[in-house]
Structures are given as structure tokens and as C-alpha cells.
Design a protein around this motif. Structure first.
Motif, PDB file in Angstrom:
ATOM      1  N   GLN A 166      40.316 -24.785  31.997  1.00 14.74           N
ATOM      2  CA  GLN A 166      39.591 -26.046  32.161  1.00 14.74           C
ATOM      3  C   GLN A 166      40.536 -27.223  31.939  1.00 14.74           C
ATOM      4  N   PRO A 167      40.242 -28.396  32.566  1.00 13.50           N
ATOM      5  CA  PRO A 167      39.084 -28.694  33.410  1.00 13.50           C
ATOM      6  C   PRO A 167      39.248 -28.291  34.882  1.00 13.50           C
ATOM      7  N   ALA A 168      40.345 -27.584  35.179  1.00 14.09           N
ATOM      8  CA  ALA A 168      40.631 -27.269  36.579  1.00 14.09           C
ATOM      9  C   ALA A 168      39.523 -26.441  37.215  1.00 14.09           C
ATOM     10  N   LEU A 169      39.008 -25.454  36.472  1.00 15.08           N
ATOM     11  CA  LEU A 169      38.003 -24.561  37.052  1.00 15.08           C
ATOM     12  C   LEU A 169      36.728 -25.335  37.391  1.00 15.08           C
ATOM     13  N   ASP A 170      36.257 -26.165  36.469  1.00 14.46           N
ATOM     14  CA  ASP A 170      35.058 -26.963  36.755  1.00 14.46           C
ATOM     15  C   ASP A 170      35.292 -27.910  37.930  1.00 14.46           C
ATOM     16  N   SER A 171      36.493 -28.446  38.007  1.00 13.58           N
ATOM     17  CA  SER A 171      36.825 -29.352  39.102  1.00 13.58           C
ATOM     18  C   SER A 171      36.822 -28.605  40.435  1.00 13.58           C
ATOM     19  N   ALA A 172      37.351 -27.376  40.439  1.00 12.52           N
ATOM     20  CA  ALA A 172      37.335 -26.567  41.663  1.00 12.52           C
ATOM     21  C   ALA A 172      35.915 -26.230  42.078  1.00 12.52           C
ATOM     22  N   MET A 173      35.068 -25.906  41.093  1.00 12.14           N
ATOM     23  CA  MET A 173      33.661 -25.628  41.394  1.00 12.14           C
ATOM     24  C   MET A 173      32.979 -26.860  41.987  1.00 12.14           C
ATOM     25  N   PHE A 220      31.801 -17.421  53.288  1.00 14.06           N
ATOM     26  CA  PHE A 220      32.911 -17.703  52.376  1.00 14.06           C
ATOM     27  C   PHE A 220      33.993 -16.657  52.573  1.00 14.06           C
ATOM     28  N   LEU A 221      35.241 -17.097  52.456  1.00 18.66           N
ATOM     29  CA  LEU A 221      36.377 -16.167  52.485  1.00 18.66           C
ATOM     30  C   LEU A 221      37.434 -16.692  51.529  1.00 18.66           C
ATOM     31  N   GLY A 222      37.952 -15.811  50.687  1.00 17.85           N
ATOM     32  CA  GLY A 222      39.034 -16.210  49.796  1.00 17.85           C
ATOM     33  C   GLY A 222      40.016 -15.072  49.597  1.00 17.85           C
ATOM     34  N   PHE A 223      41.250 -15.440  49.264  1.00 16.22           N
ATOM     35  CA  PHE A 223      42.295 -14.466  48.955  1.00 16.22           C
ATOM     36  C   PHE A 223      42.847 -14.737  47.561  1.00 16.22           C
ATOM     37  N   SER A 224      42.958 -13.684  46.749  1.00 15.29           N
ATOM     38  CA  SER A 224      43.594 -13.735  45.441  1.00 15.29           C
ATOM     39  C   SER A 224      42.920 -14.792  44.555  1.00 15.29           C
ATOM     40  N   GLN A 225      43.634 -15.819  44.121  1.00 18.94           N
ATOM     41  CA  GLN A 225      42.997 -16.847  43.297  1.00 18.94           C
ATOM     42  C   GLN A 225      41.811 -17.472  44.034  1.00 18.94           C
ATOM     43  N   GLY A 226      41.935 -17.628  45.335  1.00 17.83           N
ATOM     44  CA  GLY A 226      40.828 -18.153  46.132  1.00 17.83           C
ATOM     45  C   GLY A 226      39.658 -17.190  46.218  1.00 17.83           C
ATOM     46  N   ALA A 227      39.941 -15.872  46.170  1.00 16.82           N
ATOM     47  CA  ALA A 227      38.868 -14.876  46.156  1.00 16.82           C
ATOM     48  C   ALA A 227      38.131 -14.904  44.826  1.00 16.82           C
ATOM     49  N   ALA A 236      43.761 -27.084  47.235  1.00 13.42           N
ATOM     50  CA  ALA A 236      43.890 -27.260  45.788  1.00 13.42           C
ATOM     51  C   ALA A 236      45.015 -28.238  45.470  1.00 13.42           C
ATOM     52  N   ASN A 237      44.829 -29.012  44.420  1.00 10.33           N
ATOM     53  CA  ASN A 237      45.899 -29.881  43.938  1.00 10.33           C
ATOM     54  C   ASN A 237      47.083 -29.020  43.499  1.00 10.33           C
ATOM     55  N   ARG A 238      48.265 -29.360  43.997  1.00 17.80           N
ATOM     56  CA  ARG A 238      49.486 -28.612  43.683  1.00 17.80           C
ATOM     57  C   ARG A 238      49.344 -27.116  43.987  1.00 17.80           C
ATOM     58  N   ASN A 239      48.504 -26.808  44.961  1.00 18.23           N
ATOM     59  CA  ASN A 239      48.395 -25.452  45.511  1.00 18.23           C
ATOM     60  C   ASN A 239      47.885 -24.412  44.512  1.00 18.23           C
ATOM     61  N   SER A 240      47.153 -24.849  43.483  1.00 15.79           N
ATOM     62  CA  SER A 240      46.608 -23.908  42.517  1.00 15.79           C
ATOM     63  C   SER A 240      45.246 -24.393  42.046  1.00 15.79           C
ATOM     64  N   HIS A 284      42.391 -20.658  49.717  1.00 18.51           N
ATOM     65  CA  HIS A 284      43.743 -20.086  49.611  1.00 18.51           C
ATOM     66  C   HIS A 284      44.024 -19.601  48.187  1.00 18.51           C
ATOM     67  N   GLY A 285      45.063 -18.782  48.073  1.00 20.33           N
ATOM     68  CA  GLY A 285      45.496 -18.286  46.775  1.00 20.33           C
ATOM     69  C   GLY A 285      46.479 -19.229  46.103  1.00 20.33           C
ATOM     70  N   ARG A 286      46.883 -18.856  44.893  1.00 19.06           N
ATOM     71  CA  ARG A 286      47.867 -19.656  44.147  1.00 19.06           C
ATOM     72  C   ARG A 286      49.161 -19.759  44.940  1.00 19.06           C
ATOM     73  N   GLY A 287      49.649 -20.967  45.105  1.00 15.78           N
ATOM     74  CA  GLY A 287      50.875 -21.183  45.860  1.00 15.78           C
ATOM     75  C   GLY A 287      50.664 -21.241  47.359  1.00 15.78           C
ATOM     76  N   GLY A 288      49.431 -20.970  47.814  1.00  9.19           N
ATOM     77  CA  GLY A 288      49.125 -21.037  49.233  1.00  9.19           C
ATOM     78  C   GLY A 288      48.647 -22.424  49.628  1.00  9.19           C
ATOM     79  N   SER A 289      48.057 -22.510  50.807  1.00 10.09           N
ATOM     80  CA  SER A 289      47.583 -23.802  51.295  1.00 10.09           C
ATOM     81  C   SER A 289      46.368 -23.600  52.184  1.00 10.09           C
ATOM     82  N   ALA A 290      45.624 -24.671  52.352  1.00  5.98           N
ATOM     83  CA  ALA A 290      44.471 -24.638  53.250  1.00  5.98           C
ATOM     84  C   ALA A 290      44.913 -24.305  54.673  1.00  5.98           C
ATOM     85  N   THR A 291      46.019 -24.876  55.100  1.00  8.08           N
ATOM     86  CA  THR A 291      46.524 -24.626  56.451  1.00  8.08           C
ATOM     87  C   THR A 291      46.855 -23.152  56.649  1.00  8.08           C
ATOM     88  N   ALA A 292      47.449 -22.537  55.622  1.00  9.06           N
ATOM     89  CA  ALA A 292      47.835 -21.124  55.733  1.00  9.06           C
ATOM     90  C   ALA A 292      46.603 -20.226  55.808  1.00  9.06           C
TER      91      ALA A 292
END
Length: 206
Positions: A72-79, A101-108, A54-58, A26-34
Motif C-alpha cells: 500500500q498505497p499502490a494496491l488500493d490505487s491500482a484497484m 479481463f486478461l492479465g499476466f503475472s503481476q497483472g494477473a 502502471a506508474n513506473r511499470n509496476s 501488464h506484468g511488472r516491468g511490462g507495459s500497456a502497449t506490450a
């Protein structure tokens, strides 16, 4: 605040029974469910669908074009979250060649960054409005061989968050790693996923 615990939302065929899987980001502010709700429009009937949350949707706090150390460290944690999820998929007998794989915006952006750092033969990659991450692209980060993995990249021009120039730079890197890239640019499109992009994803990859 910006480190991620592995929280997965799943749909489709159970991982233990599936031959193919798709990871959706998902993108920033989005959710896995969406993001998983896109399954209504995509040909995923035979796949396990896995969407990390994502923690806190980002996935990371600043723009994807900020200096990398600011994210960082968010990016390494996401990886690491993606790597853990890939391990789980592998343990269920689904190879990378059968993983999409499929992602939108920040998720892309996150999707493209992960696969470019870990290029190998995947089932396919869909990036709706995204590019590789960093103030400048550090080509030494990217390694491996996609072995002609189909990669669909779509974006709008202009887009308020993702400059077309960065998308085009990213395509050059992906092609250099052996990806079979299709780039579609939509003039004046909103920062969203259109029906045209979903139809293209079905035709190109799924």
C-alpha cells in the motif's frame, strides 16, 4: 512513486462503438502497449481493448504474497484505476456481462484480486500465471457472485514468482464465489505466455 494516474492505451473497436470490451493488465516491468500486442493472437476483433498503464511499470512494489500493508498505497490505487476504467466502460453502454479481463503475472494477480472483490457476471476472466494477493488470503475481502463467469487460470510448476499452492487456493475462492474455473498447470514452463495458453484462451473464453 507507486500511486497510479489513469493512463489508458486503447485498440480495437472504439469504446463508443463497441458492444464488448476487454481490460488487459501488464506484468511488472511490462507495459500497456506490450500486453495489447497480444491482440494478434486472440479473437478480439469485435471488442474495445483497454489497457491501463502502471506508474513506473509496476502495480505494487513487492511480491503479491508480501503482507498487504507493504504494497500500500499502490494496491488500493491500482484497484481504484480499475474501478475508474470500469466506470468509463459502463458510461459507453457496455455492461459487466460484456466486459472481459486478461492479465499476466503481476497483472494477473491484480485482475483476480479486483474481480474477486467485485464478483458479478462478467464476460470472462483470463489470468496467465497469477493468484490472489496477500501474505494470507483474507476471505472477507471477497464478495459477490460470478454467476458462472468463465475464469481461465494458467500457471507453470514450478514458477519463480507464483507458487502453485497459492494459485490453487485462489481457485477455491473463485469457485466459492460462483466462478466456472478452468485451471491449467504446465510443468516446467517459463514465466511467460505460451502459444498453448493463448489458444486455450481463445477456445475457453473468446
Amino acid at each position: 512513486m507507486y500511486t497510479h494516474q489513469q493512463q489508458l492505451v486503447t485498440a480495437g473497436v472504439p469504446l463508443s462503438e463497441a458492444n464488448k470490451a476487454i481490460l488487459m493488465f501488464h506484468g511488472r516491468g511490462g507495459s500497456a502497449t506490450a500486453i495489447i500486442s497480444l491482440q494478434r493472437f486472440l479473437h478480439l476483433q469485435d471488442m474495445a481493448i483497454v489497457a491501463p498503464q502502471a506508474n513506473r511499470n509496476s502495480w505494487y512494489p513487492y511480491s503479491f504474497m508480501a503482507p498487504e500493508n507493504q504494497n500500500q498505497p499502490a494496491l488500493d490505487s491500482a484497484m481504484a484505476t480499475i474501478a475508474e476504467t470500469m466506470d468509463e466502460i459502463d458510461k459507453n453502454g457496455i455492461s459487466p456481462a460484456n466486459t472481459y479481463f486478461l492479465g499476466f503475472s503481476q497483472g494477473a494477480c491484480l485482475t483476480l484480486e479486483y474481480v474477486a472483490r467485485n464478483a458479478q457476471k462478467y464476460g470472462g476472466i483470463i489470468a496467465f500465471t497469477g493468484g490472489l494477493i496477500g501474505e494470507r488470503l483474507v476471505v472477507s475481502h471477497y464478495q459477490g457472485d460470478f454467476e458462472q463467469t468463465p475464469i481461465l487460470v494458467t500457471t507453470s510448476n514450478p514458477d519463480p514468482h507464483v507458487p502453485l499452492s497459492r494459485v490453487e487456493e485462489s481457485v477455491v475462492v473463485l469457485e466459492g464465489l460462483g466462478g466456472q474455473v478452468e485451471l491449467n498447470v504446465y510443468p516446467g514452463k517459463m514465466h511467460s505466455i505460451s502459444r498453448e495458453e493463448l489458444a486455450l484462451a481463445n477456445q475457453w473464453l473468446l
